[in-house]
Design a protein around this motif. Structure first.
Motif, PDB file in Angstrom:
ATOM      1  N   ARG B 271      -8.838 -13.666  -9.253  1.00 57.14           N
ATOM      2  CA  ARG B 271      -9.508 -12.379  -9.391  1.00 57.14           C
ATOM      3  C   ARG B 271     -10.896 -12.554 -10.026  1.00 57.14           C
ATOM      4  NH1 ARG B 271     -10.166  -8.385  -6.625  1.00 57.14           N
ATOM      5  NH2 ARG B 271     -11.040  -6.665  -7.797  1.00 57.14           N
ATOM      6  N   HIS B 297     -14.947   2.930 -10.136  1.00 55.48           N
ATOM      7  CA  HIS B 297     -14.494   1.551  -9.922  1.00 55.48           C
ATOM      8  C   HIS B 297     -15.270   0.589 -10.808  1.00 55.48           C
ATOM      9  CE1 HIS B 297     -12.920   2.693  -5.659  1.00 55.48           C
ATOM     10  NE2 HIS B 297     -12.005   2.884  -6.607  1.00 55.48           N
ATOM     11  N   MET B 300     -14.323   1.068 -14.427  1.00 57.22           N
ATOM     12  CA  MET B 300     -13.034   0.447 -14.751  1.00 57.22           C
ATOM     13  C   MET B 300     -13.219  -1.042 -15.006  1.00 57.22           C
ATOM     14  SD  MET B 300     -10.730   2.352 -11.911  1.00 57.22           S
ATOM     15  CE  MET B 300      -9.279   1.305 -11.986  1.00 57.22           C
ATOM     16  N   LEU B 301     -14.055  -1.647 -14.186  1.00 57.03           N
ATOM     17  CA  LEU B 301     -14.321  -3.080 -14.325  1.00 57.03           C
ATOM     18  C   LEU B 301     -15.015  -3.361 -15.654  1.00 57.03           C
ATOM     19  CD1 LEU B 301     -13.902  -5.523 -12.477  1.00 57.03           C
ATOM     20  CD2 LEU B 301     -16.270  -5.310 -11.795  1.00 57.03           C
ATOM     21  N   GLN B 303     -14.770  -1.698 -18.231  1.00 54.99           N
ATOM     22  CA  GLN B 303     -13.797  -1.494 -19.305  1.00 54.99           C
ATOM     23  C   GLN B 303     -12.773  -2.629 -19.364  1.00 54.99           C
ATOM     24  OE1 GLN B 303     -13.531   1.599 -21.383  1.00 54.99           O
ATOM     25  NE2 GLN B 303     -15.645   1.578 -20.686  1.00 54.99           N
ATOM     26  N   GLY B 304     -12.942  -3.604 -18.499  1.00 56.83           N
ATOM     27  CA  GLY B 304     -12.076  -4.774 -18.551  1.00 56.83           C
ATOM     28  C   GLY B 304     -10.881  -4.719 -17.617  1.00 56.83           C
ATOM     29  N   ASN B 305     -10.867  -3.757 -16.726  1.00 56.90           N
ATOM     30  CA  ASN B 305      -9.761  -3.658 -15.774  1.00 56.90           C
ATOM     31  C   ASN B 305     -10.083  -4.504 -14.540  1.00 56.90           C
ATOM     32  OD1 ASN B 305      -7.818  -2.963 -13.949  1.00 56.90           O
ATOM     33  ND2 ASN B 305      -7.867  -0.775 -14.431  1.00 56.90           N
ATOM     34  N   LYS B 307      -8.379  -5.144 -12.059  1.00 54.26           N
ATOM     35  CA  LYS B 307      -7.859  -4.640 -10.790  1.00 54.26           C
ATOM     36  C   LYS B 307      -8.868  -3.742 -10.080  1.00 54.26           C
ATOM     37  CE  LYS B 307      -2.962  -4.768 -11.869  1.00 54.26           C
ATOM     38  NZ  LYS B 307      -1.864  -3.952 -12.377  1.00 54.26           N
ATOM     39  N   ALA B 308      -9.879  -3.316 -10.802  1.00 57.18           N
ATOM     40  CA  ALA B 308     -10.885  -2.431 -10.207  1.00 57.18           C
ATOM     41  C   ALA B 308     -11.546  -3.144  -9.035  1.00 57.18           C
ATOM     42  CB  ALA B 308     -11.923  -2.071 -11.252  1.00 57.18           C
ATOM     43  N   CYS B 337      -4.922   0.433  -2.450  1.00 58.13           N
ATOM     44  CA  CYS B 337      -4.558   0.813  -3.824  1.00 58.13           C
ATOM     45  C   CYS B 337      -4.048   2.256  -3.896  1.00 58.13           C
ATOM     46  CB  CYS B 337      -5.757   0.664  -4.751  1.00 58.13           C
ATOM     47  SG  CYS B 337      -6.359  -1.013  -4.866  1.00 58.13           S
ATOM     48  N   ASP B 530     -14.474   5.552 -18.458  1.00 60.24           N
ATOM     49  CA  ASP B 530     -14.483   5.008 -17.093  1.00 60.24           C
ATOM     50  C   ASP B 530     -14.510   6.097 -16.023  1.00 60.24           C
ATOM     51  OD1 ASP B 530     -11.952   5.982 -16.857  1.00 60.24           O
ATOM     52  OD2 ASP B 530     -10.935   4.050 -16.851  1.00 60.24           O
ATOM     53  N   HIS B 532     -12.205   8.501 -15.602  1.00 63.99           N
ATOM     54  CA  HIS B 532     -10.909   9.147 -15.402  1.00 63.99           C
ATOM     55  C   HIS B 532     -10.786  10.334 -16.344  1.00 63.99           C
ATOM     56  CE1 HIS B 532      -9.282   5.472 -13.381  1.00 63.99           C
ATOM     57  NE2 HIS B 532      -8.703   6.430 -12.689  1.00 63.99           N
TER      58      HIS B 532
END
Lengths: 211, 609
Positions: B271, B297, B300-301, B303-305, B307-308, B337, B530, B532
């Motif tokens: 990843r 998206h 989110m990235l 923020q350390g996600n 999976k984004a 997703c 992020d 959301h």
């Protein structure tokens, strides 16, 4: 029996338009606010009728206003400026309704075209005609086009306040209606006042009368 | 003339038996002994004495010449012998290995064909070598039945033979080898260079395109292991060529790699690698990248996600396709997703239109935009989004819907256009001037400790008193912040199940009724960094509470969210109004004897008079 011409034609027309509108506005108002309790029409129909009657009431209010301003008879609504005589008159009238009427006393107030209302009526109708009805019409108008009048609604404190005022006045008018109709039966005969509101002439016994 | 054979009748003379060397002296005409195979030479005895010295003289004279001839002959004999040896070995090996269908089974049950296509080998750079040059354990005398664990193990062992000729220095001079060989689990030489079809990887280095050079190895079965994951480094050239980037060089995207450079890269995971490589897209697509950066998206990235999604997650890496490909029902990448959402969309009026080939029917990106990707449209009014296409929607609603403007503001399109969905009221902190949502950080800043108490889980959710406190706090802060209510859908997936226009809710009663289900669920929605929304349950009773008459002064549905205390006041007022005539009439009835007595008294007085 003597006949007094108490209600000129424009006043009678205004009164009965008002009466019908009020009844229908109350019924449709109940439909709009308490659908969970009364369900006669659809919400949409209730709103449409309510809106139309609201405008009827608005124009009717101006019939009343213009008539009284033009005819110069507006002072029948104005209580005496002397606070003392106003209080005395009110107490006298209240005493009649609370005591005198039961023991067969005469109504202390004698309606004439120039002095139609007793002091309590003057205060009540002045409030109703100069304050409550305009406020009811105004709040109704604001809610008729919330977006268009959003500035005004904002000034009033928001749609909930506007609606609460409208509802409180609606509740007042509804409860007042019972008192109003009841008092209308307290003429020298049960239907004397009501008949007068149709034909204009109030029939009074020669030596006295009541409201 | 001088040659005779056994059984022949000959004249007198000396006859030499060529086979045995014996001489026969015949005195007269006689038959030579022996069979016809026995050869005889007739030489006179005196001739020997003459021929002997002449032959000796000739021998001495011709000796150097003969020596020369002998050397030449012997040398050629040696050469021929060596040649024979080699071809003998190949012939011997190929005696078996030219037969197709012979397989060797390794310990792990892997099978490998031992068939060798001789002509292929002959044309390789190793064509001059013999089999045993590399398969050193095998010779013409010895063919050990070696037991290897696997095909890979066999390849590794055999590849060791390469070192015989190719020194470590020579091998490590190539940057790719540093990367490939120095690892513990380095691939055997044959993985890249082939075995019997061995080729010079850099054969076309000078002239081959960058991509061709890279593909020499990368079209083969290559894997990279990283912390328990295996990354395939194999590139399908046909897919690459079909992509919109088919004419690009590998190094256009893999910028740090070239014919000369092949740096050793370490990534924590597959990843991480994808995310890192996707960063290069901005080089050619800066606008898209900029749009992406503001998206949920991207947030989110940040923020350390991990999976984004990044560019390649939607567009593919080597298979990157044309825009039209990702805008079809079958090709839209979002469903990877957002499967539930996609299924809801697919069965919606929009999805059906798309499936039926209606060109302008919207797909995910039509409403959410592809790169800017704004979230949580469902729970607020997506007016701008919907009306981007449905331009006459406002006018059409105005034709029948009282206060249509305010409905379109406070009610999400989906609340009516997904007729069967559950609805929910969302309360948001918004800027009173712009109507934009206030971020969580700012809300926190202004509410202080009140924020924490708002977000604590409570049985009934946030209560009216808390909203009142919040309203006062926001008012005290001097900023123009409002609580704004919107009627939306409970489940954001459902907002994609838009129904055909004719099925949309048109019955006002569905909301304008105290029994309406629309106001049974309320949430406070706060925008997180992020993009959301965090949702906190609110007690639905707040909608009809006196305390929210100011905090929620914008959200009100006639009949649906009426203020409960007014009902009690109303009953009291109406009962009060009705009781006036009832009580008064009762009193009049009760007091009628008094009046009657008074009337009679009066009549009596008058009569007396």
């Amino acid at each position: 029996m003597k006949k007094i011409y108490l209600h000129p034609l424009p006043v009678r027309i205004w009164h009965w338009i008002n009466a019908l509108s009020f009844l229908l506005l109350i019924v449709t108002g109940l439909q709009i606010r308490y659908r969970d309790v009364f369900k006669l029409t659809s919400f949409k129909t209730a709103v449409d009728i309510h809106n139309i009657l609201g405008f009827v009431l608005l124009f009717n209010f101006f019939i009343w206003l213009i008539y009284y301003l033009v005819s110069g008879k507006f002072n029948i609504y104005i209580p005496e400026f002397s606070l003392r005589s106003l209080i005395e008159g009110s107490i006298r009238q209240a005493r009649y309704y609370g005591y005198g009427i039961f023991v067969g006393e005469e109504n202390p107030h004698h309606s004439t075209p120039d002095n139609k209302f007793n002091p309590m009526q003057q205060m009540a109708y002045l409030n109703i005609m100069a304050l409550f009805i305009p406020m009811q019409i105004a709040t109704g108008l604001l809610m008729w086009d919330v977006k268009g009048f959003s500035q005004w609604i904002g000034l009033a404190g928001g749609i909930k306040i506007v609606d609460s005022v409208h509802v409180l006045l609606f509740l007042f008018f509804t409860s007042f209606l019972f008192v109003h109709i009841y008092l209308a039966t307290l003429g020298h005969s049960t239907f004397a006042h009501i008949k007068a509101m149709f034909v204009g002439y109030e029939e009074e016994p020669e030596h006295g009368h009541s409201h | 003339m001088f040659r005779f054979y056994g059984g022949q009748v000959v004249k007198k003379g000396t006859y030499w038996n060529l086979s045995s060397g014996e001489s026969i002296e015949l005195e007269h005409e006689k038959i030579l002994p022996g069979s016809r195979q026995v050869r005889y030479l007739k030489v006179p005895a005196t001739g020997i004495f003459i021929l002997g010295p002449i032959s000796g003289l000739l021998f001495i004279c011709l000796l150097p010449l003969m020596s020369l001839l002998i050397v030449i002959t012997l040398l050629s004999r040696i050469a021929v012998a060596s040649d024979a040896l080699k071809s003998d070995e190949a012939a011997m090996c190929m005696g078996c290995h030219s037969a197709q269908g012979v397989v060797k089974t390794f310990k792990n049950k892997e099978k490998v064909s031992v068939y060798i296509e001789e002509s292929h080998f002959k044309n390789t750079v190793h064509g001059f070598l013999t089999c045993t040059s590399c398969h050193s354990t095998v010779s013409m005398d010895n063919h050990p039945s070696a037991q290897y664990a696997s095909k890979k193990e066999f390849a590794i062992q055999i590849s060791k033979a390469c070192k015989t000729c190719h020194s470590d220095e020579q091998v490590l001079a190539k940057p790719i080898h540093k990367q490939a060989i120095t690892r513990a689990n380095a691939p055997p030489c044959s993985d890249c260079h082939g075995s019997h079809s061995i080729s010079k990887v850099s054969g076309g280095k000078a002239t081959a395109s960058n991509s061709q050079y890279c593909l020499t190895c990368h079209k083969k079965d290559l894997n990279l292991s990283m912390k328990g994951e295996t990354l395939s480094l194999t590139i399908d050239e046909t897919i690459l060529r079909k992509s919109v980037h088919g004419n690009h060089n590998c190094s256009d995207c893999h910028t740090q790699f070239s014919k000369k450079e092949h740096p050793v890269k370490t990534f924590g995971s597959k990843r991480e690698l994808s995310i890192s490589v996707a960063g290069v897209c901005k080089g050619c697509h800066p606008e898209k990248y900029k749009q992406y950066q503001g998206s949920i998206h991207s947030n989110m990235l940040t923020q350390g996600n991990l999976k984004a999604p990044v560019c390649t997650d939607c567009h593919g890496a080597h298979s990157v396709g044309h825009k039209a490909l990702v805008e079809t029902i079958s090709g839209v990448p979002c469903k990877k997703c957002h499967e539930a959402t996609f299924e809801a969309y697919k069965s919606s009026v929009h999805g059906q239109a798309k499936t039926n080939g209606k060109g302008n029917a919207p797909i995910c990106s039509s409403c959410h935009s592809a790169h800017e990707m704004r979230p949580a449209l469902a729970s607020r009014s997506p007016r701008a989004t919907c009306m981007g296409c449905h331009k006459n929607a406002a006018a059409l609603h105005k034709e029948w819907l009282p206060n249509s403007d305010i409905h379109l503001e406070a009610v999400a399109c989906t609340a009516c256009h997904v007729p069967d969905a559950e609805r929910r009221v969302y309360l948001r902190v918004t800027d009173s001037a712009s109507g934009e949502n206030i971020s969580k950080a700012r809300v926190k800043q202004f509410l202080g400790a009140n924020y924490e108490s708002l977000t604590l889980a409570k049985a009934n959710g946030i209560e009216d008193q808390q909203l009142w406190d919040m309203y006062q706090k926001l008012g005290d802060s001097g900023t123009k912040m409002n609580l704004t209510g919107t009627l939306g859908l409970n489940d954001c997936n459902q907002s994609h199940s838009l129904a055909p226009k004719g099925k949309a809710l048109k019955q006002c009663d569905r909301c304008h009724d105290a029994d309406s289900k629309s106001f049974k669920a309320v949430s406070m929605a706060i925008i997180t960094p992020d993009g959301h929304e965090e949702r906190y349950n609110v007690n639905p009773a707040v909608l009809g509470s006196m305390f929210t008459i100011l905090p929620l002064n914008q959200f009100y549905a006639l009949g649906g969210t009426r203020i409960k205390i007014l009902d009690i006041i109303g009953i009291l007022m109406v009962v009060g109004g009705m009781s006036v005539p009832i009580v008064h009439i009762t009193l009049r009835i009760l007091t009628s004897p008094i009046r009657e007595a008074r009337r009679l008294n009066k009549l009596r007085k008058e009569g007396r008079r």
